[in-house]
Design an enzyme around this catalytic site. Structure first.
Site, PDB file in Angstrom:
ATOM      1  N   GLU A 195      21.205  -4.628 -30.305  1.00 42.20           N
ATOM      2  CA  GLU A 195      21.456  -3.762 -29.131  1.00 42.20           C
ATOM      3  C   GLU A 195      20.907  -4.415 -27.865  1.00 42.20           C
ATOM      4  OE1 GLU A 195      19.436  -0.024 -29.875  1.00 42.20           O
ATOM      5  OE2 GLU A 195      20.545   0.314 -31.742  1.00 42.20           O
TER       6      GLU A 195
ATOM      7  N   ASP B 207       6.828  -7.518 -41.948  1.00 46.65           N
ATOM      8  CA  ASP B 207       5.909  -7.653 -43.072  1.00 46.65           C
ATOM      9  C   ASP B 207       6.522  -7.178 -44.394  1.00 46.65           C
ATOM     10  OD1 ASP B 207       2.956  -8.110 -43.695  1.00 46.65           O
ATOM     11  OD2 ASP B 207       3.224  -6.090 -44.490  1.00 46.65           O
TER      12      ASP B 207
HETATM   13  C1  NOJ Z   1       1.562  -9.472 -45.869  1.00 46.76           C
HETATM   14  C2  NOJ Z   1       0.566  -9.803 -44.809  1.00 46.76           C
HETATM   15  O1  NOJ Z   1       0.802 -11.111 -44.355  1.00 46.76           O
HETATM   16  C3  NOJ Z   1      -0.795  -9.636 -45.430  1.00 46.76           C
HETATM   17  O2  NOJ Z   1      -1.804 -10.139 -44.608  1.00 46.76           O
HETATM   18  C4  NOJ Z   1      -0.978  -8.187 -45.729  1.00 46.76           C
HETATM   19  O3  NOJ Z   1      -2.207  -8.000 -46.398  1.00 46.76           O
HETATM   20  C5  NOJ Z   1       0.155  -7.644 -46.611  1.00 46.76           C
HETATM   21  N1  NOJ Z   1       1.455  -8.096 -46.189  1.00 46.76           N
HETATM   22  C6  NOJ Z   1       0.173  -6.159 -46.588  1.00 46.76           C
HETATM   23  O4  NOJ Z   1       0.603  -5.720 -45.325  1.00 46.76           O
END
Ligand code: NOJ
Length: 543
Positions: free
Chosen positions: A262, A204
């Site tokens: 790894e 993310d």
């Molecule tokens: C991107 C994610 O896809 C989204 O849903 C989220 O709100 C933000 N990152 C923060 O984690």
């Protein structure tokens, strides 16, 4: 592609499951891991996808529906438990499918024990695990940074008299990746899940991972920023150069990849990264100078580009050109942060988009429900759930419409949860017709088109991993390209316009229509060329 046989993450198709919305198995109106297990046969046999990406299922106060993680190594009781997760991994593997999970390194929940400790005093050993800074002399936040959800990225902590940084919600404090202890702890999280057999991670908000050491102010910006949906005027009013896409991002990403490597000897694992970077040269850097970062830096270009033949072709060609030697492309037409593809470009073009997604060179990621052409749900203000919409006080920012429950049948709850249970979000307005049961029975449905495309792709080395060559001599409004691997050769013709056109490409003389987006024609192409109907897409097998 590298040497030898392509990996599963190159030839396979990834399917994103948003666990809250896929299948409720325990009658609380929220989807769960048991629900995903119950639908594995659909994913494997009916649909025919190869890998499942699960959005977060970790213990969380759900301020951002799981993207606020309170424990990186467990499952929230709402979704199940670790034993159910293990069962899901084994059941997927038994069918030859891979499991990719979300990994949220940029920030955790303000309820995570690390942050609870960090905010307890300035001398706590975990203080430096997060990014704390003094107020400016006038009491204002340390920098002018505006976050993607609107407002300052800093929250004042009364107890310790400093601000902490959160790119997203106040409830999502940013981890300090410059602290080696944070790196070690977070890399161990990867190992924890790799040991449990996961095949990869969707990582993310990687563009935000590192922040300017000197905490400098972002300079002003005029106009709209190159992001695929607006984050509001305040966000757009600055150039996000001090908390976004820093050169320093690459070192920790290499460290993450090294952990995956790894485990490579046991089985190949994949690192997919979320990057909202639309400068293709900057984006391509995330493959790594030695291809030692992300195998698949998410490419969101198709979400952003104007939907016409010229722009889409130009985008794909630019992506092909930007990718370093040995790097592998990937494409996305929908996810849990974007309006649904049908709501963006209409039902007819959504079929063309699906053909494009599943025939381009590169790994496709398919968002749950897009195989049905699910529309955005209509979510009344009082049922709005998404903190982004709530915080901005404006439904246009809410991501709820694209997160509606999966429609399995025409019952009131769409088969997502038991009758009489209220799903956490309303179903899409047309779910009585746009659902798996109805579309399974309709030979021309979007579901059957998606299945046919997946089947064709699976059977064809050219479509799975062959070369890509755009075709030049085609009428305006048409995007055409060839895919080839040895004798296996296809021509894909995609119409972005209403009017029919006739194509006379030389290799059409000895060719056969393998699939139309209308699902109503096959057969040989005559000497007169092929007529492409308005909005139609064709996959043509070349002799
Ligand atoms: C991107 C994610 O896809 C989204 O849903 C989220 O709100 C933000 N990152 C923060 O984690």
């Amino acid at each position: 592609m590298g040497h030898g046989e392509p990996h599963w993450w190159q030839t396979g198709v990834v399917y994103q499951v948003y666990p809250r919305s896929f299948q409720d198995s325990n009658g609380d109106g929220v989807g769960d891991l048991r629900g995903v297990i119950q639908r594995l046969d659909y994913l494997h046999e009916t649909l025919g996808i190869d890998a499942i990406w699960l959005s977060p299922f970790y213990p969380s106060p759900m301020a951002d529906f799981g993207y606020d993680v309170a424990d990186y190594t467990d499952v929230d009781p709402l979704f199940g438990d670790l034993a159910t997760f293990d069962e899901l991994v084994s059941a997927a593997h038994a069918r030859g499918m891979q499991i990719i999970i979300d990994y949220v390194p940029n920030h955790c929940s303000d309820q995570h024990p690390w942050f609870v400790e960090s905010r307890s005093s300035r001398t706590n050993p975990k203080r430096d695990w997060f990014i704390w800074a003094d107020a400016r002399p006038d009491g204002s936040p340390p920098t002018n940074w505006i976050g993607p959800f609107g407002g300052s990225t800093w929250t004042w902590d009364e107890t310790t008299g400093q601000y902490y940084l959160h790119i997203f919600l106040t409830e999502q404090p940013d981890l300090n990746w410059r602290n080696p202890e944070v790196q070690d702890a977070m890399l161990d999280v990867l190992r924890f899940w790799l040991e449990r057999g996961v095949d990869g991670f969707r990582i993310d908000a990687l563009h935000n991972l590192m922040k300017d050491l000197e905490l400098r102010d972002n300079p002003p910006h005029e106009g709209t920023l190159a992001t695929h949906r607006t984050h509001g005027e305040a966000f757009d009013s600055q150039q996000h150069i001090y908390e976004f896409d820093l050169d320093d991002n690459h070192e920790p990403i290499r460290a993450m990849r090294a952990v995956l490597d790894e485990y490579e000897a046991i089985s190949p694992r994949v690192a997919i990264g979320e990057l909202h970077i639309f400068d293709l040269q900057r984006w391509a850097r995330y493959y790594g100078d030695a291809l030692d970062e992300l195998q698949l830096p998410f490419n969101f270009g198709l979400l952003n580009t104007p939907w016409n033949a010229t722009a889409v072709r130009a985008l794909v060609d630019a992506i092909e050109a930007a990718i370093p030697l040995g790097g592998w492309p990937n494409y996305v037409i929908g996810n849990h942060d974007e309006p649904r593809i049908v709501s963006r470009i209409g039902a007819a073009q959504a079929r063309t988009a699906m053909m494009l997604l599943l025939t381009l060179r590169g790994t496709p990621t398919l968002y749950y429900g897009d195989e049905l052409g699910m529309r955005d749900a209509i979510v009344p203000a009082e049922r709005m759930q998404d903190p982004w919409g709530i915080r901005m006080g404006d439904a246009q920012f809410s991501r709820d419409p694209a997160r509606a429950p999966m429609a399995w049948d025409d019952s009131t709850t769409g088969g997502f949860c038991a009758d009489g249970v209220e799903p956490w979000l309303p179903l899409a307005p047309d779910h009585a017709t746009t659902n798996v049961a109805a579309q399974s029975a309709d030979p021309h449905s979007m579901l059957n088109l998606t299945r046919a495309l997946l089947q064709l792709r699976r059977s064809s080395p050219a479509l799975k991993s062959g070369a890509y060559h755009p075709a030049d001599d085609v009428p305006e409004g048409v995007y055409a390209y060839r895919r080839s691997a040895g004798d296996d050769r296809y021509l894909i013709l995609l119409s972005f316009i209403d009017q029919p056109v006739t194509l006379h490409l030389p290799d059409l003389h000895d060719a056969e229509i393998a699939l139309s987006t209308s699902m109503d024609r096959e057969g040989r192409v005559g000497a007169g060329g092929v007529e492409l109907r308005g909005h139609e897409g064709l996959v043509v097998r070349l002799g």
